[in-house]
Design a protein around this motif. Structure first.
Motif, PDB file in Angstrom:
ATOM      1  N   ALA A 183      53.980  82.333  37.708  1.00 56.87           N
ATOM      2  CA  ALA A 183      53.430  80.920  38.325  1.00 56.87           C
ATOM      3  C   ALA A 183      53.538  81.270  39.689  1.00 56.87           C
ATOM      4  O   ALA A 183      51.685  80.916  40.331  1.00 56.87           O
ATOM      5  N   LEU A 226      58.114  80.664  49.948  1.00 56.59           N
ATOM      6  CA  LEU A 226      58.676  79.549  48.572  1.00 56.59           C
ATOM      7  C   LEU A 226      60.443  79.893  47.777  1.00 56.59           C
ATOM      8  O   LEU A 226      60.734  79.723  47.619  1.00 56.59           O
ATOM      9  N   LEU A 271      68.402  77.818  42.937  1.00 54.50           N
ATOM     10  CA  LEU A 271      67.884  77.714  41.335  1.00 54.50           C
ATOM     11  C   LEU A 271      68.715  78.090  40.315  1.00 54.50           C
ATOM     12  O   LEU A 271      69.084  78.495  39.634  1.00 54.50           O
ATOM     13  N   LEU A 318      63.580  71.629  40.939  1.00 55.68           N
ATOM     14  CA  LEU A 318      62.599  72.593  41.194  1.00 55.68           C
ATOM     15  C   LEU A 318      61.350  72.636  42.378  1.00 55.68           C
ATOM     16  O   LEU A 318      61.787  72.642  43.646  1.00 55.68           O
ATOM     17  N   ALA A 371      54.619  75.455  50.016  1.00 50.94           N
ATOM     18  CA  ALA A 371      54.723  74.383  48.671  1.00 50.94           C
ATOM     19  C   ALA A 371      53.358  73.431  48.374  1.00 50.94           C
ATOM     20  O   ALA A 371      52.879  73.862  46.946  1.00 50.94           O
ATOM     21  N   LEU A 421      51.344  76.361  47.126  1.00 52.54           N
ATOM     22  CA  LEU A 421      51.378  76.847  45.075  1.00 52.54           C
ATOM     23  C   LEU A 421      51.526  76.024  43.564  1.00 52.54           C
ATOM     24  O   LEU A 421      52.193  75.834  42.812  1.00 52.54           O
ATOM     25  N   GLU A 424      49.385  75.744  41.206  1.00 46.96           N
ATOM     26  CA  GLU A 424      50.607  76.989  39.812  1.00 46.96           C
ATOM     27  C   GLU A 424      51.593  76.615  39.099  1.00 46.96           C
ATOM     28  O   GLU A 424      51.376  77.162  37.753  1.00 46.96           O
ATOM     29  N   ILE A 425      52.826  75.558  39.788  1.00 47.68           N
ATOM     30  CA  ILE A 425      53.256  75.122  38.905  1.00 47.68           C
ATOM     31  C   ILE A 425      53.246  73.594  37.904  1.00 47.68           C
ATOM     32  O   ILE A 425      54.187  74.183  36.541  1.00 47.68           O
ATOM     33  N   LEU A 475      53.438  74.412  34.618  1.00 52.69           N
ATOM     34  CA  LEU A 475      54.183  74.456  33.660  1.00 52.69           C
ATOM     35  C   LEU A 475      54.760  73.982  33.229  1.00 52.69           C
ATOM     36  O   LEU A 475      55.330  73.256  31.872  1.00 52.69           O
TER      37      LEU A 475
END
Lengths: 326, 326
Positions: A245, A259, A266, B242, B256, B259, B262-263, B266
């Motif tokens: 992603a 990032l 994690l 996350l 952040a 992005l 994009e996350i 998920l």
């Protein structure tokens, strides 16, 4: 201290990754001895590490009990015998898990009073202390009184391994109330509730495994192994989807690059190998079971854990707890 | 079609979130009837939705079987009776899972030949098709022949629900080989291997649950529930860690922000509620069990699933498969 015996031939990347990990541990000052074939030093650079010779290997697809019985000169059997005979302080293997367990059990023997040894695995918790899960696969069928011993052994392990005072021990079930679960869980709940010597907090659920709500999760080896592998698979999937992603869109490469360093800790905390493997609890000696895919770092960590568990005498503590009046 | 009966009083956010979800479904053209107390319309805006009156509620902490037996005028019992009596086409509840199951089982009855109904849950797979997991908690102890029926019912469900032709059905165990697992798994493997009518691919392991390697995972309700809740807990933990990782550093806020879109897909794909709940398979009627924390969107999705399962007559398909020679 006596050296830690490392099975040079066990694991997907053996012997190279194993020997490399053993060398790392030795460099950090831990005495290590390899267990492998006589020609090992001619196949891979073993530095100045001593070698206990063993001509056979129990393969990943060998039947564990048969393997231990038939391959008497195997690396696993010789490693366990080295601990039994006072030649090594502990054994570490990334090979056939069942055979590692069988070698430990049959050659080191059980601690007196222990019904069955159990595998204690470390479940990573993002931003928290790992949870000890046992049994992670040694006994696919168990009795309720064995679960009580798993609770006792897991509590001692969590205290020594993770420095948790009075670890909270939960029985894995499908509801928090005392009556929830199958007949095994109902019986075990009653026995655990009457027991002393550890901090039983009652039933816990699947969602508590990867959380800081509980320190030790007790279950049978079937359920424990399913949970462990379910989490492994899920973490791998999520991390790969996440990487995809954040790197899929080339225009976002700069943002991803900025990032990723924040995300990597994690990922590391979710990788089981960071913790250096699981420990077989209940045998008369320290036996560390590493993941088959172990890297040199994982093996180095596993050897470190073995050393620590010898130093704090986790075996002696379990023996004292299981047989307090001897 | 007959309306879908929605338990207005079941769930952590009932009745507001439930009624809001029912209104969304009705707006999209699905006939819906609420099941709740007579004064419901004075407590929350129910629009023009019809109401089946029921004066009692089986609470989350009520014993399921006792609740169904004693609270004969409860929303869950009345919803199941509405399906039985041909007043509703299906029922949906986000309330007490055990009581939902018991209402469906006791009021709709079992499909002839079915040993025990099972809960089929959808396990999200990042970037892939969800995996059907059953039993996710209906039966904490099972017989090997029930597992064969679970395989049959799960296969039909995966075909109708996910459009998978000839779904791959795996038996959840702790090793891929036929002999692996406890005595229940060994017996079930033999029975599954001899069965026809579905595509049995052998044992699968925990790591296959959240993957595209298998379409239907069959297990007992104890193990299934533990797996489901373990995954729920893990996904929640990972997503929160996350979010923390990418938003912790104020200097990285811009990255952040770029992005996160994009996350987010998920995260959505990992949230069970996207899939609108689990289905009870083996009862004489469609019964959808939603998560207690269901939002209006989750309830709307659950009602959509109920409608779809009625449309394709999944109950009739199961009845035909279980009793092929009737």
């Amino acid at each position: 201290m006596l050296p830690v015996a490392v099975d040079a031939m066990g694991g997907d990347h053996a012997p190279d990754a194993i020997v490399a990990g053993a060398l790392l541990a030795a460099e950090s000052g831990i005495p290590v001895t390899l267990v492998g074939p006589a020609d090992l030093p001619s196949r891979v650079d073993t530095g100045s590490l001593p070698l206990i010779e063993a001509s056979e290997v129990i393969e990943m697809d060998d039947d564990p009990a048969q393997g231990v019985r038939r391959k008497k000169d195997s690396t696993l059997v010789r490693a366990a015998e080295a601990v039994r005979d006072g030649v090594a302080s502990a054994m570490v293997s990334a090979g056939n898990t069942g055979a590692t367990m069988a070698s430990g059990l049959l050659r080191m023997g059980r601690i007196r009073g222990v019904g069955r040894p159990a595998i204690a695995a470390m479940i990573p918790v993002p931003g928290g202390t790992p949870t000890v899960l046992l049994d992670a696969g040694a006994n696919s069928e168990v009795q309720a009184d064995w679960l009580v011993q798993f609770a006792q052994m897991g509590s001692i392990f969590a205290e020594h391994r993770l420095g948790i005072a009075n670890p909270r021990v939960g029985l894995l079930s499908i509801g928090e109330e005392a009556g929830k679960g199958d007949s095994l869980r109902k019986e075990a709940f009653g026995l655990l509730d009457e027991s002393s010597g550890f901090n039983f907090i009652g039933n816990v659920e699947g969602r508590d495994v990867m959380s800081d709500d509980c320190d030790v999760v007790v279950t049978d080896g079937f359920t424990g192994n399913v949970v462990l592998k379910t989490l492994e698979g899920a973490m791998r999937q999520v991390m790969s989807a996440l990487t995809e992603a954040v790197t899929a869109n080339a225009e976002l490469a700069e943002h991803a690059a900025a990032l990723l360093p924040e995300i990597l800790p994690l990922q590391t905390s979710l990788e089981a190998e960071t913790y250096g493997g699981a420990m077989l609890l209940g045998t008369n000696g320290v036996c560390i079971i590493s993941h088959g895919s172990s890297s040199p770092t994982a093996i180095n960590n596993a050897i470190g854990v073995a050393r620590d568990m010898v130093d704090v005498d986790v075996v002696g503590s379990i023996a004292a707890a299981i047989q307090p009046h001897d």
